[in-house]
Design a protein around this motif. Sequence first.
Motif, PDB file in Angstrom:
ATOM      1  N   TYR A   8      36.910  37.211  32.287  1.00 31.56           N
ATOM      2  CA  TYR A   8      37.654  37.642  33.474  1.00 31.56           C
ATOM      3  C   TYR A   8      37.014  37.140  34.758  1.00 31.56           C
ATOM      4  N   ALA A  47      41.050  31.799  34.876  1.00 33.76           N
ATOM      5  CA  ALA A  47      42.158  32.296  35.695  1.00 33.76           C
ATOM      6  C   ALA A  47      43.489  31.854  35.105  1.00 33.76           C
ATOM      7  N   ARG A  80      43.790  37.384  34.282  1.00 30.29           N
ATOM      8  CA  ARG A  80      44.779  37.463  35.362  1.00 30.29           C
ATOM      9  C   ARG A  80      44.551  36.345  36.383  1.00 30.29           C
ATOM     10  N   SER A  81      45.113  36.501  37.559  1.00 30.52           N
ATOM     11  CA  SER A  81      45.137  35.438  38.560  1.00 30.52           C
ATOM     12  C   SER A  81      43.757  35.170  39.155  1.00 30.52           C
ATOM     13  N   GLN A  82      43.646  34.043  39.852  1.00 28.14           N
ATOM     14  CA  GLN A  82      42.397  33.715  40.538  1.00 28.14           C
ATOM     15  C   GLN A  82      42.061  34.758  41.594  1.00 28.14           C
ATOM     16  N   ASN A  91      42.811  37.877  41.486  1.00 27.49           N
ATOM     17  CA  ASN A  91      42.326  39.049  40.760  1.00 27.49           C
ATOM     18  C   ASN A  91      40.862  38.843  40.349  1.00 27.49           C
ATOM     19  N   GLN A  92      40.550  37.628  39.879  1.00 26.54           N
ATOM     20  CA  GLN A  92      39.164  37.322  39.518  1.00 26.54           C
ATOM     21  C   GLN A  92      38.238  37.499  40.724  1.00 26.54           C
TER      22      GLN A  92
END
Length: 521
Positions: free
Chosen positions: A314, A318, A336-338, A340-341
């Motif tokens: 995580y 991404a 999840r998305s960049q 979110n990372q």
Amino acid sequence: MTLNPSTYRHHYPSPAPSPPHEINHTTGTAANSIAVLASSRAVLEGRLTAATIVISQTTGKITSIFHSVLQASDFPPGTHYTDHSPHILLPGLVDAHVHLNEPGRTEWEGFWTGTRAAAFGGVTTVIDMPLNAIPPTTTVAGLKEKVQAAQGKCWVDVGFYGGIVPGNPTELRPLVQEGVRGFKGFLIDSGVPEFPAVSSTDIALAMAALADEPTTLMFHAETIPPIADSVGDDVQQSLPPLAPIGPLDEYATFLASRPSSFETYAIAEILSLAHIAPNLPLHIVHLSAIEAIPLLREAIAKGVNITAETCFHYLSLAAESVRNGDTRHKCCPPIRSQSNQDGLWEELMQDGGCIKTVVSDHSPCTPNLKLLPSSITNAKNNIVAGLEDGKGNFFSAWGGVSSVGLGLSILWTEGQRHGISIEDVVKWCCKNTAKQVGLENEKGDLALGFDGDVAIFDDEGSFEVGEEAMLFRNKCSPYQGMMLQGVVKETWVRGQRIWNREGSGFGKGVPRGKLLLERRT
């Protein structure tokens, strides 16, 4: 030579004996019964410093620490001494989330291969999850079968979690007595029939049973939010009611099927029950959705005893970069998305953040269960996958990322972008993970009386993740072909070198790992 007592820590009464060879004489210890590791850089008690560490090869414990680099001549002739400067002496990592799958699914992984992979990456302790082996560790009988299967196969130390499933609350306290390090339950289908999901009623029973026990209750926190308040627990065990919104080989389709609300609703459910056992440590495994962070922070501020972990994948992978059909990236909760990372990193870097640990969640399977299309398996780059006879289907493929033994390098590589220090890595992957499983007085630090578990780390070296770097059984990982920074040169478990990257690897050694079955206190 006489040493100033303020330059080192020792287990002897004051005044301190002067040179190490005199220490050896007063204790009657043979030179070849100690190992001495030195370096201009070592992480001791959370601080980077020069150090010389003396480990008894009889007890496996650290017996002396000098906050300077002593020379080989300071020790008796024949002493095993190595100055590893400028490489860093780290406490062996404690990976508190690994699926070893033995017995029952040893074609997926096993104690022998999984613990060798761990040693490759400086992991000296793994805690085995209760599911994916058959039988699962939901009963004392199941634990004993797993312990029997592990005999003589572990290259690093191994502890075990118990599982909470419907109908097993009477097994939980006996499992504590038998030495499990904690318990895990799923609020959504686990993917294997022998480990069913728990309802809120099951969770309440588990909390009541474990309220006064020295353990940790952990949750895979995903569940399908009810469509109305009147919907009961049955919805938690049902499949998503809607059809996928796009092609099954597109990662975006899979990601949309496991939205952040699955995590936030599950965590809210857990928090609503926390009052049943206010002193019982609660823990959210593999937190993925940043939307859950405010819920956890608010609960902690109110005194709820809860923490969370996240995973190497995580923090390094991404959604935007996942190619069509590349099911090596499928896991639950999903990557999840960049953005979110970036949010996970931001919380991890906070001193008072709710994310305390970083683990692998190594969850392997045989390559055929990943349903990889030939375009993925036959090429590294510029892959455009098409759905061929069901292959590349993110919904049908097994969910899990294989990475045990790669985590330190993954975290160090990605962490350069976020300005992390090696002390941060030790905090997240050694000290805090040891505390999570009740091993904080013997593992996770380089300190007097602790186990002599050491990783020799070259923070500037790099390597490509090929088959020779993936010592786990099945060479199927989203990290294949990647360049990673940070190389483990040697791994020591309780004063014995078990892995040597520059030498013969594991050589002619034998597994020296210990099964950690002492009851938590």
